[in-house]
Motif scaffolding. Structure first.
Motif, PDB file in Angstrom:
ATOM      1  N   SER A   5     -16.312  -7.450  23.433  1.00  0.00           N
ATOM      2  CA  SER A   5     -16.967  -6.497  24.281  1.00  0.00           C
ATOM      3  C   SER A   5     -16.056  -5.977  24.955  1.00  0.00           C
ATOM      4  CB  SER A   5     -17.664  -7.450  25.368  1.00  0.00           C
ATOM      5  OG  SER A   5     -18.252  -6.858  26.253  1.00  0.00           O
ATOM      6  N   SER A   6     -16.531  -4.634  25.082  1.00  0.00           N
ATOM      7  CA  SER A   6     -15.594  -3.436  25.864  1.00  0.00           C
ATOM      8  C   SER A   6     -16.595  -3.123  26.940  1.00  0.00           C
ATOM      9  CB  SER A   6     -14.995  -2.383  25.024  1.00  0.00           C
ATOM     10  OG  SER A   6     -14.383  -1.478  25.843  1.00  0.00           O
ATOM     11  N   ALA A   7     -15.975  -2.732  28.164  1.00  0.00           N
ATOM     12  CA  ALA A   7     -16.941  -2.329  29.368  1.00  0.00           C
ATOM     13  C   ALA A   7     -16.256  -0.966  29.712  1.00  0.00           C
ATOM     14  CB  ALA A   7     -16.986  -3.362  30.570  1.00  0.00           C
ATOM     15  N   VAL A   8     -17.079   0.037  29.989  1.00  0.00           N
ATOM     16  CA  VAL A   8     -16.931   1.425  30.405  1.00  0.00           C
ATOM     17  C   VAL A   8     -17.840   1.554  31.835  1.00  0.00           C
ATOM     18  CG1 VAL A   8     -16.426   2.259  28.143  1.00  0.00           C
ATOM     19  CG2 VAL A   8     -18.824   2.259  28.925  1.00  0.00           C
TER      20      VAL A   8
ATOM     21  N   ILE B 113     -21.598  -0.276  31.622  1.00  0.00           N
ATOM     22  CA  ILE B 113     -22.179  -0.501  30.307  1.00  0.00           C
ATOM     23  C   ILE B 113     -21.440  -1.441  29.304  1.00  0.00           C
ATOM     24  CG2 ILE B 113     -22.983   0.554  28.314  1.00  0.00           C
ATOM     25  CD1 ILE B 113     -23.617   3.243  29.958  1.00  0.00           C
ATOM     26  N   ASN B 114     -21.822  -2.341  28.832  1.00  0.00           N
ATOM     27  CA  ASN B 114     -20.889  -3.424  27.965  1.00  0.00           C
ATOM     28  C   ASN B 114     -21.284  -3.016  26.525  1.00  0.00           C
ATOM     29  OD1 ASN B 114     -19.877  -4.978  30.080  1.00  0.00           O
ATOM     30  ND2 ASN B 114     -21.960  -5.811  30.494  1.00  0.00           N
ATOM     31  N   ILE B 115     -20.283  -2.655  25.774  1.00  0.00           N
ATOM     32  CA  ILE B 115     -20.412  -2.492  24.525  1.00  0.00           C
ATOM     33  C   ILE B 115     -19.781  -3.550  23.431  1.00  0.00           C
ATOM     34  CG2 ILE B 115     -19.743  -0.781  22.745  1.00  0.00           C
ATOM     35  CD1 ILE B 115     -19.069   1.205  24.791  1.00  0.00           C
ATOM     36  N   GLU B 116     -20.671  -4.284  22.898  1.00  0.00           N
ATOM     37  CA  GLU B 116     -20.445  -5.505  22.119  1.00  0.00           C
ATOM     38  C   GLU B 116     -20.535  -5.139  20.540  1.00  0.00           C
ATOM     39  OE1 GLU B 116     -22.888  -8.677  23.336  1.00  0.00           O
ATOM     40  OE2 GLU B 116     -22.042  -8.732  25.120  1.00  0.00           O
ATOM     41  N   PHE B 117     -19.523  -5.504  19.706  1.00  0.00           N
ATOM     42  CA  PHE B 117     -19.762  -5.447  18.249  1.00  0.00           C
ATOM     43  C   PHE B 117     -19.295  -6.832  17.713  1.00  0.00           C
ATOM     44  CE2 PHE B 117     -17.766  -4.464  14.115  1.00  0.00           C
ATOM     45  CZ  PHE B 117     -18.836  -3.568  13.679  1.00  0.00           C
ATOM     46  N   SER B 118     -19.992  -7.215  16.756  1.00  0.00           N
ATOM     47  CA  SER B 118     -20.024  -8.510  15.975  1.00  0.00           C
ATOM     48  C   SER B 118     -19.375  -8.273  14.570  1.00  0.00           C
ATOM     49  CB  SER B 118     -21.280  -9.270  15.965  1.00  0.00           C
ATOM     50  OG  SER B 118     -21.634  -9.245  17.175  1.00  0.00           O
ATOM     51  N   GLY B 119     -18.838  -9.285  14.201  1.00  0.00           N
ATOM     52  CA  GLY B 119     -18.108  -9.088  12.727  1.00  0.00           C
ATOM     53  C   GLY B 119     -17.479 -10.370  12.398  1.00  0.00           C
ATOM     54  N   LYS B 120     -16.981 -10.454  11.035  1.00  0.00           N
ATOM     55  CA  LYS B 120     -16.034 -11.844  10.579  1.00  0.00           C
ATOM     56  C   LYS B 120     -14.640 -11.741  11.266  1.00  0.00           C
ATOM     57  CE  LYS B 120     -19.375 -12.074   6.475  1.00  0.00           C
ATOM     58  NZ  LYS B 120     -19.314 -12.245   5.102  1.00  0.00           N
TER      59      LYS B 120
ATOM     60  N   ASN C 178     -10.184  -9.265  14.790  1.00  0.00           N
ATOM     61  CA  ASN C 178      -9.493  -8.030  15.291  1.00  0.00           C
ATOM     62  C   ASN C 178     -10.019  -6.911  14.946  1.00  0.00           C
ATOM     63  OD1 ASN C 178      -7.099  -9.783  15.856  1.00  0.00           O
ATOM     64  ND2 ASN C 178      -6.511 -10.257  13.736  1.00  0.00           N
ATOM     65  N   PHE C 179     -10.724  -6.911  13.709  1.00  0.00           N
ATOM     66  CA  PHE C 179     -11.412  -5.922  13.466  1.00  0.00           C
ATOM     67  C   PHE C 179     -12.580  -5.455  14.674  1.00  0.00           C
ATOM     68  CE2 PHE C 179     -15.091  -3.746  11.197  1.00  0.00           C
ATOM     69  CZ  PHE C 179     -14.636  -2.396  11.009  1.00  0.00           C
ATOM     70  N   THR C 180     -13.022  -6.490  14.853  1.00  0.00           N
ATOM     71  CA  THR C 180     -14.498  -6.332  16.101  1.00  0.00           C
ATOM     72  C   THR C 180     -14.018  -5.878  17.399  1.00  0.00           C
ATOM     73  OG1 THR C 180     -14.075  -8.751  16.770  1.00  0.00           O
ATOM     74  CG2 THR C 180     -15.696  -8.363  15.050  1.00  0.00           C
ATOM     75  N   ALA C 181     -12.565  -6.308  17.933  1.00  0.00           N
ATOM     76  CA  ALA C 181     -12.018  -5.836  18.958  1.00  0.00           C
ATOM     77  C   ALA C 181     -11.678  -4.370  18.885  1.00  0.00           C
ATOM     78  CB  ALA C 181     -10.702  -6.635  19.436  1.00  0.00           C
TER      79      ALA C 181
ATOM     80  N   PRO D 240     -11.139  -3.071  28.559  1.00  0.00           N
ATOM     81  CA  PRO D 240     -10.979  -3.016  26.721  1.00  0.00           C
ATOM     82  C   PRO D 240     -11.167  -4.289  26.208  1.00  0.00           C
ATOM     83  CG  PRO D 240      -8.852  -3.213  28.135  1.00  0.00           C
ATOM     84  CD  PRO D 240      -9.757  -2.871  29.118  1.00  0.00           C
ATOM     85  N   ALA D 241     -11.805  -4.102  25.019  1.00  0.00           N
ATOM     86  CA  ALA D 241     -11.958  -5.523  24.289  1.00  0.00           C
ATOM     87  C   ALA D 241     -10.868  -6.168  23.948  1.00  0.00           C
ATOM     88  CB  ALA D 241     -12.979  -5.036  23.226  1.00  0.00           C
ATOM     89  N   THR D 242     -10.755  -7.293  23.911  1.00  0.00           N
ATOM     90  CA  THR D 242      -9.603  -8.294  23.485  1.00  0.00           C
ATOM     91  C   THR D 242     -10.123  -9.104  22.227  1.00  0.00           C
ATOM     92  OG1 THR D 242     -10.372 -10.133  24.729  1.00  0.00           O
ATOM     93  CG2 THR D 242      -8.783  -8.551  25.796  1.00  0.00           C
TER      94      THR D 242
END
Length: 471
Positions: free
Chosen positions: A42-45, A134-141, A144-147, A383-385
């Motif tokens: 999750s990354s917040a702007v 605004i929270n931007i969330e991205f999911s994946g396996k 590192n790639f999701t962040a 920033p997303a970790t």
């Protein structure tokens, strides 16, 4: 179906319900353990809607509307942002991903759009309540790639937001550049027309020259008035019948001196004529001197009268010349007025073109600054970790849901089996089945006391014949 009947059915078929619940929970647990782990970054702007525009110097009113944040969420979830993420991550340059696209679509469609759709399927944009975050969330396996993708979406959103802000400014700047050239050409044409008119007429400072010519006309008019007055006076004197009554004659020192001499000689002549006689030489000499003085007086009187006539003629000639000079001067003044009006029109054209050029130039400079601005009201807050724990599957939550659903499913199966093969499980069931009163209930082998029979319904009254027979 009463509650007692429902509980009796569950007691009779509880093994089926428990088996269904157990199978459901085990299946859910196994599937949750076998599913691949998904990680969510999750990354917040933060969107600043209260800071003034750096160029305009004012807060734009549209940024304070409730729809502004919803618009920003739609921008983040747009194809343009997703395709920019693809460009920033250089996913379109990967031959492996391109092979996957060919296998999935057969090579039809747009490769970047296909990648953007895949990224958007795993993207979740959530605006915070009562805030501008605004929270931007991205999911994946791959954690590192999701962040990386979450942070790239935040950066792509900031870039696209800036492009959306600068695109209208760039269009306005280009349009104002064209308008600036057009108004500059109009200003140059107006200045050239004014310069050509000034060179043609030889008039530069119209007001000063017009004042000079007007003053000259007024001087000619004053001189003409004076000459006309003198000419009128000379005319009246010239037409006088007696020259001796003229003021010039009466006021002339020479005339007055001659008159005094004549009066003195007349007295001397009379005295000599009386005392010595008319023929006496002294009397003759006095008479001769008197005649000479009288001739001289007449000559001087005629000369003065002649000078008045000459003055009248000169005055008439001067009056004519002044009239001609005034007419010429009037024409000159009128010509200067016409030239001044023409120059005034041209100067107004130049001034109007100058004002238009200045206004358009100022607006063009402002839009040029807006089109070159690198500032935006969006900034990365958090920033997303790289996530250390998976977000899906949620085993505990899935088990709890499976317990609830398994219970409902088991109860449903028990009720379906009961409806398919109805059993008598209580006195109420028997009473409903045969519609006859129940006299007694025989307990099972394990019962210690006889169950109390249910309350019998009131029998109808029998006829007398049937009653006697029964007795």
């Amino acid at each position: 179906m009463t509650l007692q009947q429902f509980l009796l059915i569950l007691r009779a078929r509880y093994k089926i319900a428990l088996l269904t619940l157990l199978v459901t929970v085990l299946t859910t647990l196994v599937v949750s353990l076998l599913l691949p782990k998904q990680y969510t970054a999750s990354s917040a702007v933060v969107v600043d809607v209260r800071s003034p525009d750096p160029v305009a110097g004012m807060v734009l009113p549209g940024m304070a509307s409730p729809a502004y944040m919803a618009t920003q969420v739609d921008i983040i979830d747009s194809d343009r942002v997703a395709q920019r993420v693809v460009k920033l991550l250089r996913m379109d340059e990967s031959p492996v991903i391109r092979e996957q696209w060919v296998d999935a679509t057969g090579g039809t469609g747009d490769f970047n759009a296909w990648l953007a759709d895949l990224l958007k399927q795993k993207l979740d944009v959530k605006p915070s309540r009562e805030s501008n975050v605004i929270n931007i969330e991205f999911s994946g396996k791959d954690p590192n790639f999701t962040a990386t993708v979450a942070n790239t979406f935040a950066q792509a959103y900031i870039d696209v937001n800036q492009d959306l802000k600068l695109a209208p400014a760039r269009q306005s700047a280009a349009w104002f550049e064209d308008q600036t050239r057009a108004v500059r050409e109009n200003l140059e044409r107006a200045q050239e027309a004014l310069s050509a008119h000034q060179q043609k007429t030889g008039v530069v400072a119209t007001d000063e020259r017009l004042d000079y010519e007007t003053a000259r006309l007024n001087d000619l008019s004053a001189r003409l008035t004076s000459v006309q007055t003198e000419t009128t006076d000379s005319s009246s004197k010239h037409k006088s019948t007696s020259s001796e009554t003229l003021a010039e004659v009466m006021q002339s020192p020479l005339i007055n001196s001659l008159k005094s001499d004549i009066a003195r000689l007349e007295a001397k002549f009379q005295e000599s004529n009386v005392n010595l006689g008319i023929n006496h030489p002294q009397t003759k000499r006095a008479e001769s001197e008197l005649a000479s003085l009288r001739r001289r007086l007449a000559s001087e009187t005629r000369q003065i009268s002649s000078s008045i006539g000459t003055t009248y003629e000169v005055g008439k000639q001067k009056e004519k010349e002044l009239l001609e000079a005034m007419e010429a001067q009037k024409k000159r003044v009128l010509e200067l007025n016409r030239e001044r009006d023409g120059i005034a029109v041209l100067m107004r054209d130049v001034e109007a073109a100058q004002r238009t050029f200045e206004a358009v130039s100022q607006r063009a400079a402002q839009t040029r600054l807006e089109s070159q601005s690198v500032q935006t009201n969006v900034a990365t807050l958090n920033p997303a970790t790289v996530p250390t724990q998976h977000s899906r599957p949620k085993i505990l939550l899935n088990v709890l849901i499976s317990i609830f659903l398994g219970s409902l499913l088991g109860i449903g199966i028990v009720l379906m089996l009961e409806l398919a093969n109805r059993r008598i499980r209580s006195a109420e069931d028997l009473l409903q089945a045969i519609d006859l009163p129940v006299l007694a209930v025989i307990p099972g082998s394990g019962a210690r006391e006889v169950s109390k029979p249910p309350k019998l319904p009131k029998l109808p009254k029998l006829p007398k014949q049937l009653g006697s027979t029964a007795s």
